[in-house]
Design a protein around this motif. Structure first.
Motif, mmCIF file in Angstrom:
data_model
loop_
_atom_site.group_PDB
_atom_site.id
_atom_site.type_symbol
_atom_site.label_atom_id
_atom_site.label_comp_id
_atom_site.label_asym_id
_atom_site.label_seq_id
_atom_site.Cartn_x
_atom_site.Cartn_y
_atom_site.Cartn_z
ATOM 1 N N THR A 101 0.587 -1.332 0.069
ATOM 2 C CA THR A 101 0.020 -0.074 0.122
ATOM 3 C C THR A 101 0.749 1.041 0.144
ATOM 4 O O THR A 101 1.876 1.310 0.647
ATOM 5 C CB THR A 101 -1.027 0.012 1.230
ATOM 6 O OG1 THR A 101 -0.087 0.104 2.520
ATOM 7 C CG2 THR A 101 -1.861 -1.191 1.219
ATOM 8 N N PHE A 102 0.522 2.180 -0.895
ATOM 9 C CA PHE A 102 1.098 3.498 -0.821
ATOM 10 C C PHE A 102 1.331 4.061 0.671
ATOM 11 O O PHE A 102 2.241 4.601 0.939
ATOM 12 C CB PHE A 102 0.271 4.677 -1.661
ATOM 13 C CG PHE A 102 1.102 5.883 -1.939
ATOM 14 C CD1 PHE A 102 2.205 6.128 -2.500
ATOM 15 C CD2 PHE A 102 0.393 6.912 -0.927
ATOM 16 C CE1 PHE A 102 2.871 7.128 -2.525
ATOM 17 C CE2 PHE A 102 1.179 8.159 -1.142
ATOM 18 C CZ PHE A 102 2.329 8.319 -1.842
ATOM 19 N N LYS A 131 -6.250 14.685 -3.324
ATOM 20 C CA LYS A 131 -6.490 13.424 -3.834
ATOM 21 C C LYS A 131 -5.401 12.331 -3.267
ATOM 22 O O LYS A 131 -5.644 11.224 -3.115
ATOM 23 C CB LYS A 131 -6.138 13.422 -5.427
ATOM 24 C CG LYS A 131 -6.550 12.230 -6.039
ATOM 25 C CD LYS A 131 -7.562 11.497 -6.094
ATOM 26 C CE LYS A 131 -7.818 10.203 -6.689
ATOM 27 N NZ LYS A 131 -8.733 9.328 -6.580
ATOM 28 N N LEU A 132 -4.400 12.951 -3.259
ATOM 29 C CA LEU A 132 -3.073 12.138 -2.341
ATOM 30 C C LEU A 132 -3.617 11.563 -1.207
ATOM 31 O O LEU A 132 -3.487 10.562 -0.594
ATOM 32 C CB LEU A 132 -1.840 12.669 -2.417
ATOM 33 C CG LEU A 132 -0.684 12.026 -1.929
ATOM 34 C CD1 LEU A 132 -0.374 10.842 -2.986
ATOM 35 C CD2 LEU A 132 0.458 12.927 -1.938
ATOM 36 N N GLN A 133 -4.045 12.601 -0.480
ATOM 37 C CA GLN A 133 -4.500 12.186 0.951
ATOM 38 C C GLN A 133 -5.649 11.128 1.017
ATOM 39 O O GLN A 133 -5.871 10.279 1.619
ATOM 40 C CB GLN A 133 -5.165 13.513 1.905
ATOM 41 C CG GLN A 133 -5.369 13.209 3.251
ATOM 42 C CD GLN A 133 -4.247 12.637 3.842
ATOM 43 O OE1 GLN A 133 -2.984 13.068 3.920
ATOM 44 N NE2 GLN A 133 -4.328 11.419 4.686
ATOM 45 N N ASN A 134 -6.617 11.438 0.127
ATOM 46 C CA ASN A 134 -7.683 10.308 -0.072
ATOM 47 C C ASN A 134 -7.119 8.928 -0.526
ATOM 48 O O ASN A 134 -7.627 7.946 0.121
ATOM 49 C CB ASN A 134 -8.653 10.679 -1.162
ATOM 50 C CG ASN A 134 -9.570 11.683 -0.898
ATOM 51 O OD1 ASN A 134 -9.519 12.374 0.247
ATOM 52 N ND2 ASN A 134 -9.966 12.625 -1.668
ATOM 53 N N ASP A 183 -5.692 7.717 2.851
ATOM 54 C CA ASP A 183 -6.837 7.155 3.616
ATOM 55 C C ASP A 183 -7.451 5.718 3.402
ATOM 56 O O ASP A 183 -7.876 5.084 4.083
ATOM 57 C CB ASP A 183 -7.957 8.205 3.991
ATOM 58 C CG ASP A 183 -7.396 9.306 4.356
ATOM 59 O OD1 ASP A 183 -6.136 9.356 5.188
ATOM 60 O OD2 ASP A 183 -7.999 10.623 4.387
ATOM 61 N N GLU A 184 -7.504 5.690 1.999
ATOM 62 C CA GLU A 184 -8.234 4.398 1.427
ATOM 63 C C GLU A 184 -7.243 3.205 1.299
ATOM 64 O O GLU A 184 -7.578 2.055 1.061
ATOM 65 C CB GLU A 184 -8.710 4.799 -0.014
ATOM 66 C CG GLU A 184 -9.768 5.772 -0.205
ATOM 67 C CD GLU A 184 -10.042 5.957 -1.576
ATOM 68 O OE1 GLU A 184 -9.741 5.491 -2.630
ATOM 69 O OE2 GLU A 184 -10.644 7.092 -1.917
ATOM 70 N N LYS A 185 -6.000 3.368 1.666
ATOM 71 C CA LYS A 185 -5.140 2.533 1.788
ATOM 72 C C LYS A 185 -4.909 1.751 0.523
ATOM 73 O O LYS A 185 -4.988 0.492 0.414
ATOM 74 C CB LYS A 185 -5.110 1.549 2.997
ATOM 75 C CG LYS A 185 -5.146 2.222 4.285
ATOM 76 C CD LYS A 185 -4.977 1.265 5.282
ATOM 77 C CE LYS A 185 -4.947 1.903 6.755
ATOM 78 N NZ LYS A 185 -4.705 3.148 7.080
ATOM 79 N N VAL A 186 -4.681 2.419 -0.670
ATOM 80 C CA VAL A 186 -4.763 1.737 -2.287
ATOM 81 C C VAL A 186 -3.542 1.291 -2.215
ATOM 82 O O VAL A 186 -2.455 1.492 -1.577
ATOM 83 C CB VAL A 186 -4.939 2.752 -3.076
ATOM 84 C CG1 VAL A 186 -6.415 3.439 -3.112
ATOM 85 C CG2 VAL A 186 -4.032 3.994 -3.308
ATOM 86 N N THR A 187 -3.316 0.230 -3.080
ATOM 87 C CA THR A 187 -2.133 -0.448 -3.421
ATOM 88 C C THR A 187 -1.383 0.281 -4.367
ATOM 89 O O THR A 187 -1.850 1.201 -5.099
ATOM 90 C CB THR A 187 -2.224 -1.790 -3.988
ATOM 91 O OG1 THR A 187 -2.967 -1.722 -5.167
ATOM 92 C CG2 THR A 187 -2.937 -2.770 -3.026
ATOM 93 N N PHE A 188 -0.061 0.115 -4.572
ATOM 94 C CA PHE A 188 0.865 0.787 -5.600
ATOM 95 C C PHE A 188 0.113 0.505 -7.122
ATOM 96 O O PHE A 188 0.237 1.482 -7.774
ATOM 97 C CB PHE A 188 2.286 0.313 -5.583
ATOM 98 C CG PHE A 188 3.146 1.198 -4.667
ATOM 99 C CD1 PHE A 188 3.414 2.364 -4.883
ATOM 100 C CD2 PHE A 188 3.540 0.758 -3.659
ATOM 101 C CE1 PHE A 188 4.024 3.407 -4.020
ATOM 102 C CE2 PHE A 188 4.417 1.547 -2.667
ATOM 103 C CZ PHE A 188 4.605 2.928 -3.106
ATOM 104 N N GLU A 189 -0.450 -0.714 -7.210
ATOM 105 C CA GLU A 189 -1.087 -0.695 -8.565
ATOM 106 C C GLU A 189 -2.320 -0.085 -8.760
ATOM 107 O O GLU A 189 -2.167 0.431 -9.817
ATOM 108 C CB GLU A 189 -1.689 -2.581 -8.335
ATOM 109 C CG GLU A 189 -2.046 -2.980 -9.685
ATOM 110 C CD GLU A 189 -2.424 -4.513 -9.598
ATOM 111 O OE1 GLU A 189 -2.083 -5.037 -10.639
ATOM 112 O OE2 GLU A 189 -2.763 -4.966 -8.392
ATOM 113 N N THR A 190 -2.923 0.244 -7.752
ATOM 114 C CA THR A 190 -4.153 0.947 -7.822
ATOM 115 C C THR A 190 -3.807 2.605 -8.211
ATOM 116 O O THR A 190 -4.216 3.369 -8.718
ATOM 117 C CB THR A 190 -4.975 1.028 -6.795
ATOM 118 O OG1 THR A 190 -5.609 -0.359 -6.641
ATOM 119 C CG2 THR A 190 -6.243 1.658 -6.977
ATOM 120 N N PHE A 191 -2.558 2.918 -7.088
ATOM 121 C CA PHE A 191 -2.176 4.021 -7.198
ATOM 122 C C PHE A 191 -1.470 4.490 -8.671
ATOM 123 O O PHE A 191 -1.915 5.723 -9.019
ATOM 124 C CB PHE A 191 -1.090 4.077 -6.124
ATOM 125 C CG PHE A 191 -0.118 5.675 -5.813
ATOM 126 C CD1 PHE A 191 -1.000 6.438 -4.974
ATOM 127 C CD2 PHE A 191 0.820 5.895 -6.760
ATOM 128 C CE1 PHE A 191 -0.206 7.422 -4.755
ATOM 129 C CE2 PHE A 191 1.539 7.128 -6.547
ATOM 130 C CZ PHE A 191 1.088 7.907 -5.474
#
Length: 120
Positions: free
Chosen positions: A15-16, A51-54, A57-65
């Motif tokens: 996660t990012f 957007k970066l903070q969202n 907060d969403e704990k997106v993976t680097f793949e999604t990022f």
């Protein structure tokens, strides 16, 4: 060094949000600011602060990022080594994009001028 499919998969699933505090600590320890880090990330990905903070907060993976990022057209100008790998030689696009970000954070922490980091 050889990058394995397992290595690429681990990076994709990381996660990012788990890495961002390390980026921030690294640059602040060297006298750089959160705003400068934001500027570097925004240059590479197009993500503005909210957007970066969202995404954090969403704990997106680097793949999604990186799937949702607008990669800077000059990203290919990022060269050098990071973690023992030459970023320009990495074949997996996602792994290369993550290493681009790592490289920019390193350059910021090492005191390189923002104009040079942003390939201006």
């Amino acid at each position: 060094m050889k990058i394995t499919p397992d290595h690429n998969e681990r990076i994709a699933k990381m996660t990012f949000a788990s890495v961002y505090p390390h980026y921030l600590a690294k640059v602040e320890k060297k006298g750089r600011t959160k705003e400068e880090l934001q500027q570097v990330i925004e240059w590479l990905t197009g993500y503005e602060e909210n957007k970066l903070q969202n995404l954090i907060d969403e704990k997106v993976t680097f793949e999604t990022f990186f799937q949702n990022a607008r990669l800077n057209p000059n990203a290919h100008l990022i060269t050098g080594t990071i973690c023992g790998y030459r970023v320009e030689d990495i074949e997996n696009p996602l792994t290369q994009q993550v290493r681009y970000l790592d490289r920019l954070v390193d350059e910021l922490a090492k005191g390189r001028k923002i104009e040079k980091i942003l390939r201006a």
